[in-house]
Motif scaffolding. Structure first.
Motif, PDB file in Angstrom:
ATOM      1  N   SER A  83      13.636  -2.589 -16.546  1.00  0.00           N
ATOM      2  CA  SER A  83      15.092  -2.554 -16.633  1.00  0.00           C
ATOM      3  C   SER A  83      15.615  -1.505 -15.677  1.00  0.00           C
ATOM      4  O   SER A  83      14.849  -0.768 -15.056  1.00  0.00           O
ATOM      5  CB  SER A  83      15.527  -2.205 -18.063  1.00  0.00           C
ATOM      6  N   GLN A 239      23.181  -3.595 -23.364  1.00  0.00           N
ATOM      7  CA  GLN A 239      22.685  -2.269 -23.008  1.00  0.00           C
ATOM      8  C   GLN A 239      23.205  -1.175 -23.932  1.00  0.00           C
ATOM      9  O   GLN A 239      22.857  -0.015 -23.757  1.00  0.00           O
ATOM     10  CB  GLN A 239      23.059  -1.921 -21.563  1.00  0.00           C
ATOM     11  N   SER A 268      20.574   1.785 -23.181  1.00  0.00           N
ATOM     12  CA  SER A 268      19.649   1.749 -22.057  1.00  0.00           C
ATOM     13  C   SER A 268      19.750   3.030 -21.232  1.00  0.00           C
ATOM     14  O   SER A 268      20.799   3.697 -21.213  1.00  0.00           O
ATOM     15  CB  SER A 268      19.957   0.544 -21.161  1.00  0.00           C
TER      16      SER A 268
END
Length: 477
Positions: A83, A239, A268
């Motif tokens: 990611s 996220q 995230s």
């Protein structure tokens, strides 16, 4: 002896760091530096294990930890891919912190003494199970302080709180949350809401805008409104919490990045980095409510946002979830430049934190009893969580979807249409079962409807009663 993979990093069996943590650190650093672009497919776990000369389970543990932290994504049948990392990194711990970390890990290797039986509290989400409170070890610790240092129970000269407890919290934050702070930056509070009040009274004036998560903690929303502030709401995406839009004039955002409340999930690394950049660009502040981060059931606890940014982030923690809400103790860690403003706020409004339990709690942490209790709670809560997930995902799959983020003290069961979560919650509450409706946590229109199950305050029998009652309500006819 060393092993090296095609990804270009080495592991060493002579290193004191566990092998899976060495793999985590190497991949995390490559993501942060940008050596691997987003969406890069990682080698299969079996292949990487062979290359490194480690067991496959070691590689799986490393990959799953990075999934939990938001560095990797995993899709069934597609393996693992990278990611966005966001270009931020935790500060390295000091040598002294590493020494204490070893001491803390050793303390976790021993189970707690059997607790005394007490009356079970009412049904409710996210409350600790007081049947499991370590009454005997706590009583011994209090008795020792009464004999050795009785003045500390009634006399304190620092408005920030007991110095021994603040020092113990600073070590705990370094070991468990990746936050490098000092006792001088820590304020003892009467729980998380009191810490939030200290933050907001220090940083805000009446009418100031403030950004809150949506859905989010309902008491926080009500408290913000009672102070005369103007809340705006930040929706969630894959996220985590989204950033304020350009027309949002807020300079303060209250976030739960390690385990979003109530939905669960982790923000995230890329989104964390963007929030830090937002705070820096607007000369703003991030208030991190880290309400139950110690309860993570896969890998290590997710590093705190304040560990990435010690300059614009105020960090709130609480002992209510681990020990007891009746202790009424939490804490706030602030940047250096906010120490004096927070002290001025305390001089105006006074401290609400009880002094009596502070010194015993410091001793409880330092002698390892706190960590023995925490380990025991994690094991028992995980058993309850697995029972709840097992039944919801099999017996209730026609009615909705259970969200499992392998962390926290509650989980969400998202209902399929046309079920009304508020009606169901009300019917269950009439039976004495305090499940709450997900839609009540939204400001404005609810995007999803569901029920929030707390598995910390109930044993498996109590959870079974909740599920049986819900099943009767959901069945047609």
């Amino acid at each position: 002896m060393k092993g090296k993979a095609w990804l270009g990093f080495e592991i060493s069996r002579d290193n004191d760091l566990p092998l899976y943590e060495q793999i985590c650190n190497a991949l995390r650093q490559q993501a942060i530096r940008g050596d691997l672009p987003p969406q890069t497919r990682l080698p299969p776990t079996r292949s990487l294990a062979v290359e490194l000369g480690v067991s496959r389970s070691t590689v799986i543990n490393a990959y799953e930890q990075l999934v939990a932290e938001g560095y990797l994504t995993s899709l069934p049948g597609s393996g693992y891919s990278l990611s966005g990392a966001g270009g931020v990194e935790l500060l390295p711990p000091s040598h002294q912190d590493n020494q204490h970390k070893s001491k803390t890990a050793a303390a976790l290797d021993t189970e707690a003494d059997e607790s005394l039986n007490v009356a079970r509290p009412p049904y409710g989400a996210s409350l600790p199970d007081m049947d499991l409170f370590p009454h005997k070890p706590w009583a011994r610790t209090v008795a020792q302080i009464c004999r050795r240092d009785p003045r500390s129970l009634t006399i304190n000269t620092d408005p920030r709180g007991n110095p021994e407890l603040r020092a113990a919290i600073a070590r705990h934050l370094a070991d468990w949350r990746g936050i490098q702070t000092t006792p001088s930056r820590i304020f003892i509070t009467a729980g998380a809401i009191d810490a939030l009040e200290l933050c907001l009274r220090t940083l805000c004036r009446q009418g100031d805008p403030i950004a809150l998560e949506n859905p989010g903690y309902l008491p926080l929303r009500q408290f913000v409104q009672s102070l005369g502030l103007a809340p705006s709401y930040l929706p969630l995406d894959a996220q985590g919490t989204t950033l304020p839009n350009p027309n949002n004039h807020s300079r303060i955002a209250v976030l739960t990045p390690s385990h979003q409340y109530p939905m669960g999930g982790t923000m995230s690394p890329e989104r964390r980095s963007r929030f830090i950049q937002w705070a820096q660009a607007h000369q703003g502040w991030l208030i991190e409510d880290d309400y139950d981060s110690e309860f993570r059931f896969a890998g290590r606890p997710i590093p705190a946002l304040a560990g990435f940014d010690p300059h614009r982030t105020l960090y709130i923690g609480s002992f209510s979830k681990i020990l007891s809400s009746n202790l009424r103790l939490g804490y706030l860690a602030v940047p250096d430049e906010l120490i004096e403003p927070c002290l001025q706020t305390l001089s105006r409004f006074g401290s609400k934190a009880s002094l009596m339990p502070q010194r015993p709690l410091a001793e409880f942490i330092d002698n390892g009893e706190f960590y023995r209790h925490l380990r025991r709670m994690r094991r028992i809560y995980n058993e309850r969580r697995q029972y709840l997930i097992g039944r919801l995902s099999t017996e209730f799959n026609r009615y909705g979807t259970v969200l499992d983020h392998q962390a926290g003290m509650q989980l969400v069961f998202v209902l399929n249409p046309p079920f009304d979560d508020q009606q169901l919650a009300e019917q269950l509450q009439q039976q004495g079962m305090m499940l709450t409706a997900l839609s009540s946590y939204y400001a404005g229109k609810a995007e999803q409807r569901g029920l929030i199950f707390g598995y910390s305050g109930l044993d498996i029998d109590g959870l079974g009663l909740q599920l049986d009652a819900l099943q009767l309500l959901l069945r047609p006819g």
